[in-house]
Design a protein around this motif. Structure first.
Motif, mmCIF file in Angstrom:
data_model
loop_
_atom_site.group_PDB
_atom_site.id
_atom_site.type_symbol
_atom_site.label_atom_id
_atom_site.label_comp_id
_atom_site.label_asym_id
_atom_site.label_seq_id
_atom_site.Cartn_x
_atom_site.Cartn_y
_atom_site.Cartn_z
ATOM 1 N N TYR A 1 0.840 -1.181 0.000
ATOM 2 C CA TYR A 1 0.000 0.000 0.000
ATOM 3 C C TYR A 1 0.878 1.235 0.000
ATOM 4 C CZ TYR A 1 -3.495 -3.373 1.471
ATOM 5 O OH TYR A 1 -4.315 -4.458 1.540
ATOM 6 N N ASP A 2 0.552 2.205 -0.824
ATOM 7 C CA ASP A 2 1.311 3.444 -0.937
ATOM 8 C C ASP A 2 1.013 4.324 0.265
ATOM 9 O OD1 ASP A 2 2.522 5.821 -1.664
ATOM 10 O OD2 ASP A 2 1.598 5.904 -3.645
ATOM 11 N N ASN A 3 2.052 4.723 0.989
ATOM 12 C CA ASN A 3 1.889 5.599 2.160
ATOM 13 C C ASN A 3 1.874 7.076 1.789
ATOM 14 O OD1 ASN A 3 1.800 3.453 4.012
ATOM 15 N ND2 ASN A 3 4.032 3.342 4.058
ATOM 16 N N GLY A 4 2.145 7.398 0.517
ATOM 17 C CA GLY A 4 2.128 8.784 0.072
ATOM 18 C C GLY A 4 3.396 9.558 0.392
ATOM 19 N N ASP A 5 4.434 8.885 0.878
ATOM 20 C CA ASP A 5 5.675 9.570 1.248
ATOM 21 C C ASP A 5 6.906 8.811 0.735
ATOM 22 O OD1 ASP A 5 5.688 7.345 2.840
ATOM 23 O OD2 ASP A 5 5.953 8.402 4.730
ATOM 24 N N ASP A 6 6.812 8.218 -0.431
ATOM 25 C CA ASP A 6 7.870 7.411 -1.037
ATOM 26 C C ASP A 6 8.125 6.104 -0.292
ATOM 27 O OD1 ASP A 6 8.274 9.168 -3.142
ATOM 28 O OD2 ASP A 6 9.809 10.304 -2.060
ATOM 29 N N THR A 7 7.175 5.692 0.568
ATOM 30 C CA THR A 7 7.283 4.392 1.214
ATOM 31 C C THR A 7 6.029 3.573 0.934
ATOM 32 O OG1 THR A 7 6.319 5.081 3.332
ATOM 33 C CG2 THR A 7 8.719 5.278 3.093
ATOM 34 N N ASN B 1 3.839 -0.085 2.262
ATOM 35 C CA ASN B 1 3.644 -1.193 3.188
ATOM 36 C C ASN B 1 3.488 -2.455 2.360
ATOM 37 O OD1 ASN B 1 3.591 0.513 5.383
ATOM 38 N ND2 ASN B 1 1.388 0.434 5.659
ATOM 39 N N LEU B 2 4.364 -3.403 2.556
ATOM 40 C CA LEU B 2 4.205 -4.721 1.962
ATOM 41 C C LEU B 2 3.452 -5.563 2.976
ATOM 42 C CD1 LEU B 2 7.772 -5.375 0.509
ATOM 43 C CD2 LEU B 2 5.794 -4.344 -0.613
ATOM 44 N N VAL B 3 2.455 -6.309 2.527
ATOM 45 C CA VAL B 3 1.610 -7.097 3.418
ATOM 46 C C VAL B 3 1.554 -8.529 2.908
ATOM 47 C CG1 VAL B 3 -0.687 -7.314 4.431
ATOM 48 C CG2 VAL B 3 0.217 -5.046 3.909
ATOM 49 N N THR B 4 1.658 -9.484 3.824
ATOM 50 C CA THR B 4 1.592 -10.900 3.479
ATOM 51 C C THR B 4 0.965 -11.682 4.622
ATOM 52 O OG1 THR B 4 2.876 -12.836 2.788
ATOM 53 C CG2 THR B 4 3.926 -11.347 4.356
ATOM 54 N N LYS C 1 5.847 -4.935 6.233
ATOM 55 C CA LYS C 1 7.180 -4.343 6.193
ATOM 56 C C LYS C 1 7.076 -3.029 5.425
ATOM 57 C CE LYS C 1 11.894 -5.430 4.695
ATOM 58 N NZ LYS C 1 12.739 -6.468 4.059
ATOM 59 N N ILE C 2 7.641 -1.978 5.975
ATOM 60 C CA ILE C 2 7.654 -0.675 5.298
ATOM 61 C C ILE C 2 8.978 -0.557 4.553
ATOM 62 C CG2 ILE C 2 7.614 1.828 5.608
ATOM 63 C CD1 ILE C 2 5.958 1.329 8.179
ATOM 64 N N SER D 1 7.144 -7.675 10.146
ATOM 65 C CA SER D 1 6.676 -7.678 11.530
ATOM 66 C C SER D 1 5.232 -8.149 11.556
ATOM 67 C CB SER D 1 6.742 -6.270 12.126
ATOM 68 O OG SER D 1 8.057 -5.778 12.082
ATOM 69 N N GLU D 2 4.831 -8.752 12.681
ATOM 70 C CA GLU D 2 3.442 -9.203 12.806
ATOM 71 C C GLU D 2 2.553 -8.011 13.102
ATOM 72 O OE1 GLU D 2 0.983 -13.001 14.461
ATOM 73 O OE2 GLU D 2 2.907 -12.525 15.364
ATOM 74 N N ASP D 3 1.418 -7.957 12.419
ATOM 75 C CA ASP D 3 0.443 -6.882 12.586
ATOM 76 C C ASP D 3 -0.458 -7.205 13.771
ATOM 77 O OD1 ASP D 3 -0.992 -4.586 12.084
ATOM 78 O OD2 ASP D 3 -1.703 -5.186 10.115
ATOM 79 N N ASN D 4 -1.405 -6.325 14.041
ATOM 80 C CA ASN D 4 -2.366 -6.547 15.121
ATOM 81 C C ASN D 4 -3.384 -7.625 14.774
ATOM 82 O OD1 ASN D 4 -1.226 -4.583 16.759
ATOM 83 N ND2 ASN D 4 -2.431 -2.958 15.818
ATOM 84 N N PHE D 5 -3.472 -7.996 13.509
ATOM 85 C CA PHE D 5 -4.380 -9.045 13.069
ATOM 86 C C PHE D 5 -3.615 -10.357 13.006
ATOM 87 C CE2 PHE D 5 -5.983 -5.126 11.211
ATOM 88 C CZ PHE D 5 -7.288 -5.141 11.682
ATOM 89 N N PRO D 6 -4.237 -11.460 13.385
ATOM 90 C CA PRO D 6 -3.520 -12.739 13.322
ATOM 91 C C PRO D 6 -3.136 -13.103 11.894
ATOM 92 C CG PRO D 6 -5.797 -13.026 14.108
ATOM 93 C CD PRO D 6 -5.589 -11.572 13.858
#
Length: 110
Positions: free
Chosen positions: A1-7, A9-12, A33-34, A23-28
Motif C-alpha cells: 500500500y502506498d503511504n504517500g511519502d515514497d514508502t 507497506n508490503l503485506v503478506t 514491512k515498510i 513484523s506481525e500486525d495486530n491481526f492474526p
C-alpha cells in the motif's frame, strides 16, 4: 500500500516473511514491512479470486473446510445462491473443493 511519502507497506500472510524483516500486525497471520519505493525493483498488486460453479467471484476468508465468496453483482449472487450481507454485496461460505483459486497480478508503476 502506498503511504504517500515514497514508502510502501508490503503485506503478506506468510509467517516465514519474518525472516525477511516483516513484523506481525495486530491481526492474526498478517505481516508487514515498510520499504522505500527506490528499493523496489518489481512490484505487483496480487489479488486472489475464485471460480465457483464456473463463475469468477471474490474470495474473502477461509476456514478449515470453506471459503467465504462474494460479489456485488446481484444477478451472479442470484445464480450462485449468495445471501445479501450489505446494501450492495452478497456472500456465502462454500466448500473449498467447489472453488478453484487463481491470482491476478497487476504491475505497480511508480
Amino acid at each position: 500500500y502506498d503511504n504517500g511519502d515514497d514508502t510502501f507497506n508490503l503485506v503478506t500472510n506468510d509467517p516465514q516473511s519474518i525472516k525477511e524483516g516483516f513484523s506481525e500486525d495486530n491481526f492474526p497471520n498478517i505481516f508487514f514491512k515498510i520499504i522505500n519505493v527506490k528499493d523496489l525493483k518489481n512490484a505487483f498488486n496480487v489479488k486472489t479470486y475464485g471460480k465457483y460453479k464456473n463463475v469468477e467471484i471474490n474470495v474473502h476468508k477461509e476456514n478449515e473446510n470453506q471459503y467465504l465468496v462474494g460479489t456485488s453483482d446481484s444477478s451472479i449472487a442470484k445464480t450462485l445462491g449468495l445471501d445479501r450481507t450489505d446494501k450492495y454485496y452478497y456472500e456465502k461460505w462454500v466448500p473449498k473443493e467447489d472453488v478453484q483459486l487463481f491470482e491476478v497480478r497487476k504491475p505497480l508503476i511508480f
